[in-house]
Motif scaffolding. Sequence first.
Motif, short mmCIF file in Angstrom:
data_model
loop_
_atom_site.label_atom_id
_atom_site.label_comp_id
_atom_site.label_asym_id
_atom_site.label_seq_id
_atom_site.Cartn_x
_atom_site.Cartn_y
_atom_site.Cartn_z
N ASN A 173 0.81 -1.22 0.00
CA ASN A 173 0.00 0.00 0.00
C ASN A 173 0.84 1.27 0.00
OD1 ASN A 173 -2.47 -1.26 -0.04
ND2 ASN A 173 -2.77 -1.21 2.18
N ALA A 174 2.14 1.15 -0.22
CA ALA A 174 3.00 2.32 -0.24
C ALA A 174 2.73 3.18 -1.47
CB ALA A 174 4.47 1.90 -0.22
N HIS A 175 2.90 4.49 -1.32
CA HIS A 175 2.75 5.41 -2.44
C HIS A 175 3.83 5.11 -3.49
CE1 HIS A 175 2.49 9.15 -4.70
NE2 HIS A 175 1.34 9.40 -4.08
N PRO A 176 3.52 5.22 -4.77
CA PRO A 176 4.54 4.96 -5.81
C PRO A 176 5.82 5.76 -5.62
CG PRO A 176 2.38 5.12 -6.82
CD PRO A 176 2.20 5.48 -5.38
N LEU A 177 5.71 6.99 -5.12
CA LEU A 177 6.90 7.80 -4.88
C LEU A 177 7.75 7.23 -3.75
CD1 LEU A 177 5.39 11.39 -5.23
CD2 LEU A 177 6.94 10.24 -6.83
N TYR A 178 7.10 6.63 -2.77
CA TYR A 178 7.79 5.96 -1.66
C TYR A 178 8.55 4.74 -2.19
CZ TYR A 178 8.01 3.78 3.08
OH TYR A 178 8.40 3.22 4.27
N PRO A 198 15.79 21.78 2.62
CA PRO A 198 15.91 22.62 3.82
C PRO A 198 14.71 23.53 4.07
CG PRO A 198 17.27 23.51 2.04
CD PRO A 198 16.75 22.18 1.57
N TRP A 199 13.87 23.76 3.05
CA TRP A 199 12.72 24.65 3.20
C TRP A 199 11.44 23.89 3.54
CZ3 TRP A 199 14.57 29.26 3.65
CH2 TRP A 199 15.74 29.59 2.97
N ASN A 200 11.55 22.62 3.78
CA ASN A 200 10.38 21.77 4.00
C ASN A 200 10.38 21.27 5.44
OD1 ASN A 200 8.49 19.65 4.01
ND2 ASN A 200 9.99 18.24 3.09
N LEU A 201 9.48 21.75 6.28
CA LEU A 201 9.46 21.36 7.69
C LEU A 201 9.06 19.90 7.87
CD1 LEU A 201 7.97 24.52 9.45
CD2 LEU A 201 10.35 23.72 9.44
N LEU A 202 8.27 19.35 6.94
CA LEU A 202 7.88 17.96 7.07
C LEU A 202 9.05 16.99 6.93
CD1 LEU A 202 4.43 17.60 5.25
CD2 LEU A 202 4.92 17.37 7.70
N ARG A 203 10.19 17.50 6.47
CA ARG A 203 11.38 16.64 6.37
C ARG A 203 11.81 16.14 7.74
NH1 ARG A 203 13.51 21.62 7.18
NH2 ARG A 203 15.53 21.76 8.26
N LEU A 204 11.41 16.88 8.79
CA LEU A 204 11.79 16.52 10.15
C LEU A 204 10.98 15.36 10.69
CD1 LEU A 204 12.08 20.14 11.60
CD2 LEU A 204 13.93 18.68 10.74
N MET A 205 9.92 14.98 9.98
CA MET A 205 9.03 13.90 10.45
C MET A 205 9.22 12.64 9.63
SD MET A 205 4.88 13.89 10.91
CE MET A 205 4.99 15.05 12.28
N GLY A 206 9.33 11.50 10.31
CA GLY A 206 9.37 10.21 9.64
C GLY A 206 7.97 9.69 9.42
N GLY A 207 7.77 9.01 8.29
CA GLY A 207 6.45 8.45 8.01
C GLY A 207 6.52 7.44 6.88
N ARG A 256 1.27 6.42 2.04
CA ARG A 256 0.40 5.39 1.48
C ARG A 256 -0.04 5.77 0.07
NH1 ARG A 256 -4.12 6.29 5.73
NH2 ARG A 256 -3.55 8.37 5.00
N SER A 257 -0.52 4.78 -0.64
CA SER A 257 -0.98 5.01 -2.01
C SER A 257 -2.13 6.01 -2.06
CB SER A 257 -1.41 3.70 -2.66
OG SER A 257 -2.44 3.07 -1.90
N ILE A 258 -2.91 6.13 -0.98
CA ILE A 258 -4.05 7.05 -0.96
C ILE A 258 -3.65 8.46 -0.56
CG2 ILE A 258 -5.72 5.21 -0.50
CD1 ILE A 258 -5.74 6.13 2.44
N ASP A 259 -2.39 8.66 -0.13
CA ASP A 259 -1.94 9.99 0.25
C ASP A 259 -1.63 10.82 -0.99
OD1 ASP A 259 -2.07 9.52 3.01
OD2 ASP A 259 -0.08 8.58 3.02
N LYS A 260 -1.69 12.14 -0.84
CA LYS A 260 -1.37 13.02 -1.95
C LYS A 260 0.13 13.00 -2.21
CE LYS A 260 -5.35 16.05 -1.31
NZ LYS A 260 -5.84 17.43 -1.06
N PRO A 261 0.53 13.12 -3.47
CA PRO A 261 1.95 13.05 -3.81
C PRO A 261 2.83 14.01 -3.02
CG PRO A 261 0.63 12.95 -5.80
CD PRO A 261 -0.32 13.25 -4.68
N ARG A 262 2.30 15.19 -2.70
CA ARG A 262 3.14 16.18 -2.02
C ARG A 262 3.57 15.69 -0.64
NH1 ARG A 262 -1.87 19.06 -2.03
NH2 ARG A 262 -2.80 19.28 0.04
N LEU A 263 2.74 14.82 0.00
CA LEU A 263 3.13 14.27 1.30
C LEU A 263 4.29 13.31 1.13
CD1 LEU A 263 2.54 14.09 4.34
CD2 LEU A 263 1.01 12.17 3.83
N ALA A 264 4.19 12.43 0.14
CA ALA A 264 5.28 11.47 -0.13
C ALA A 264 6.57 12.19 -0.49
CB ALA A 264 4.86 10.53 -1.26
#
Length: 325
Positions: free
Chosen positions: A215-220, A256-265, A268-276
């Motif tokens: 169920n991983a996103h294709p980008l993952y 460096p401009w992306n704060l979500l880089r600090l979070m591990g996750g 999923r395939s149902i998530d929007k590409p920008r999250l992946a």
Amino acid sequence: MDISESSVNSIEQMCGVDYPVFLAGMAAISGPQLVAAVANAGGMGVMGGLRLAPKTLRRWIHEVRSLTDKPFGVNLVPQFGGPDVFEAQFQVILEERPRLLSLFYAEDYCEDMIPRAKAAGMLVMVQVGTIALARTALSAGADIIVAQGSESGGHLNRGTISLLSLLPALLKEAAGKPVLAAGGITNRHDVRTLMSMGASGVLVGTAFVATEESNAHPLYKQKIVDATVEDTEYRTGYSFGWTYGTPHRVIPNRDPWNLLRLMGGGARSIDKPRLAKKLSLYAGQGVGKIDSVVPAAQRMAELIQGLPEKNARLPDGLSRIETAA
């Protein structure tokens, strides 16, 4: 009769599988399609139950059963919704009775849950990263211990010990009970090495993320394929849905401009590409040996080739599938 005290002489007989290759119960990633694919290829598929509402957990179990008649397991982790939700999930497990209950980060629940699960006829597997956690699980009656090395992707259960050092210590502690090896395992050579050290089998996560059925996103999946052996990082900061400081291993996002880089996750395939694209994605140190996204049966075929010769005959239909190099 207690399953662990019966006359079985191998983990395959104990679990009712052809090969001692176990799918890691990765939350949201190890869904029904992947679990069934691993089971149908002769391994033990383990569904990721973390963050599943009890109704969804039951539905996923039913979906697995619609896709395979082979044994499978469910992984539960008490990191979502509190004790009441965890107990509600466990009640579903007691009613549905998969072959295996897999527990992670659940040492506070072992003394209560393991006897109840075994009384319902299930095997119980507990994943640990330290000797102390293994002792807790074994004293509560765990049937199988997973030695989780620090090479593993995703969350690590307290341990900072590499698999090649942890495995011998846990084999000694287990005193004859099966011990699976986990951490950085992607191919036949890894399996052969660990089985030669005395592991009863292997538990594999990252290599199955990069399969068609996950169920991983294709980008993952592509991030795993593109990564090298140097491209994972051990962290103790933020990870999605977990207490700050919980250790985990990711492919870090370097923007460096992306704060979500600090979070591990685990996107999923149902998530929007920008999250992946923004998360640091869970992955183990074996990523440098994964060079393509393949069917789960093909990944299984490769891993099976590392088992001792008596177990290494491919199941019907897999002999024609080209195994990964």
